[in-house]
Design a protein around this motif. Sequence first.
Motif, PDB file in Angstrom:
ATOM      1  N   GLU A   1       2.022  -0.790   2.223  1.00  0.00           N
ATOM      2  CA  GLU A   1       2.374  -2.197   2.465  1.00  0.00           C
ATOM      3  C   GLU A   1       1.662  -2.838   3.658  1.00  0.00           C
ATOM      4  O   GLU A   1       2.285  -3.179   4.673  1.00  0.00           O
ATOM      5  CB  GLU A   1       3.894  -2.341   2.613  1.00  0.00           C
TER       6      GLU A   1
ATOM      7  N   ARG B   1       0.393  -5.724   5.887  1.00  0.00           N
ATOM      8  CA  ARG B   1       1.181  -6.945   6.053  1.00  0.00           C
ATOM      9  C   ARG B   1       1.009  -7.495   7.468  1.00  0.00           C
ATOM     10  O   ARG B   1       0.376  -6.876   8.316  1.00  0.00           O
ATOM     11  CB  ARG B   1       2.666  -6.630   5.827  1.00  0.00           C
TER      12      ARG B   1
ATOM     13  N   ILE C   1       1.812  -6.392  -2.743  1.00  0.00           N
ATOM     14  CA  ILE C   1       2.091  -7.101  -3.987  1.00  0.00           C
ATOM     15  C   ILE C   1       0.922  -7.971  -4.439  1.00  0.00           C
ATOM     16  O   ILE C   1       1.049  -8.683  -5.434  1.00  0.00           O
ATOM     17  CB  ILE C   1       3.358  -7.979  -3.871  1.00  0.00           C
TER      18      ILE C   1
ATOM     19  N   TRP D   1       6.594  -3.821  -6.841  1.00  0.00           N
ATOM     20  CA  TRP D   1       7.189  -4.959  -7.554  1.00  0.00           C
ATOM     21  C   TRP D   1       8.693  -4.957  -7.307  1.00  0.00           C
ATOM     22  O   TRP D   1       9.413  -4.096  -7.813  1.00  0.00           O
ATOM     23  CB  TRP D   1       6.889  -4.854  -9.048  1.00  0.00           C
ATOM     24  N   TYR D   2       9.142  -5.907  -6.518  1.00  0.00           N
ATOM     25  CA  TYR D   2      10.567  -6.087  -6.269  1.00  0.00           C
ATOM     26  C   TYR D   2      11.018  -7.444  -6.794  1.00  0.00           C
ATOM     27  O   TYR D   2      10.216  -8.377  -6.900  1.00  0.00           O
ATOM     28  CB  TYR D   2      10.872  -5.981  -4.774  1.00  0.00           C
TER      29      TYR D   2
ATOM     30  N   TRP E   1      12.639  -9.731  -5.412  1.00  0.00           N
ATOM     31  CA  TRP E   1      12.484 -10.835  -4.464  1.00  0.00           C
ATOM     32  C   TRP E   1      11.022 -11.147  -4.151  1.00  0.00           C
ATOM     33  O   TRP E   1      10.723 -12.170  -3.550  1.00  0.00           O
ATOM     34  CB  TRP E   1      13.222 -10.525  -3.163  1.00  0.00           C
ATOM     35  N   SER E   2      10.114 -10.258  -4.556  1.00  0.00           N
ATOM     36  CA  SER E   2       8.704 -10.501  -4.252  1.00  0.00           C
ATOM     37  C   SER E   2       8.055 -11.457  -5.240  1.00  0.00           C
ATOM     38  O   SER E   2       7.022 -12.060  -4.941  1.00  0.00           O
ATOM     39  CB  SER E   2       7.925  -9.180  -4.220  1.00  0.00           C
TER      40      SER E   2
ATOM     41  N   ASN F   1      -0.193  -8.505   1.524  1.00  0.00           N
ATOM     42  CA  ASN F   1       1.154  -9.055   1.436  1.00  0.00           C
ATOM     43  C   ASN F   1       2.176  -8.048   0.915  1.00  0.00           C
ATOM     44  O   ASN F   1       2.750  -8.210  -0.157  1.00  0.00           O
ATOM     45  CB  ASN F   1       1.134 -10.308   0.550  1.00  0.00           C
ATOM     46  N   TYR F   2       2.410  -6.991   1.681  1.00  0.00           N
ATOM     47  CA  TYR F   2       3.416  -5.985   1.328  1.00  0.00           C
ATOM     48  C   TYR F   2       3.120  -5.315  -0.018  1.00  0.00           C
ATOM     49  O   TYR F   2       4.018  -5.040  -0.807  1.00  0.00           O
ATOM     50  CB  TYR F   2       4.818  -6.596   1.302  1.00  0.00           C
TER      51      TYR F   2
END
Length: 280
Positions: A149, A151, A171, A195-196, A198-199, A168-169
């Motif tokens: 990640e 960031r 993603i 892949w979350y 909230w992402s 970006n983390y």
Amino acid sequence: MEPMLAEGLHKKPLKDIVAKVVQLKFNCVRLTWATYMFTRFSENIVSQTFDILNLAQAKQGIAQNNPALLNMTHVQAFEAVVDELGRQGLMVVLDSHVSSPKWCCSDGDGNGFFGDADFDLSEWQLGLFIVAMHFRSKSQVVGISIRNEMRGRCQTEAKLRKIGTRLNYAIDLSFLKNQGLGTNLDDKLVFESHWYSWSVQAGTCFDNTKVVYDHYLFLQDEVDEQFPLFLSEFGYDQRVIASSDSFINCFLSAAYKYEFSWSLWALQGSYYRRDSQIRL
């Protein structure tokens, strides 16, 4: 990450934990490590670290279930875990998670990008070299994730200076559409992403998948040059159960269509210490 020891070893013997992973039909473990564990703390003893962190109850549990680990260095204990995973037929991906052993991740934690307080380029490279050399003879070790990640502020500044690209983390790999790496490391290169729920919040599953496709799933769909893709983390906020079905159904649909590899973050049910809090 602060105790620099695989979680759960105060609850069950190592061989039993690994046997449970096998029973659950996993074939590989993404095992995290901190750069400093190899470059600065390689001679530190597990029991001493647990004393410093005031983890008396966890230390007592390790003494009952895995007593030999307490007198090992952190590197020796890490290797003992890798060896047991191999003995029971599991592959291992060694994940360079952070530099300083601490909970990950935030923009200001000092571990995010080159130039951050705990992200020295030379020491990061040294850590990767030490780990690669140390585990190169172990056939169960099938790969090394070179950093988790990317960031933070330095990442954004690097983008503005045109010397890097915002990830970006983990993603966003969309820069690869126009800016290749120039090597596939003798066909040993695998791209990694997360892949979350909230992402990506684009609305419907179709819309979310389209965003994810533009960010990294396109790597699995290139006609001329397809790259292996490993989604090493995925999930949703388990405190909001209402969102679980829609996210998981969407994720599984994409996994079926694009045939990417994935791993579960995370399998253990508790932490010795997380964000300076004990027994979470």
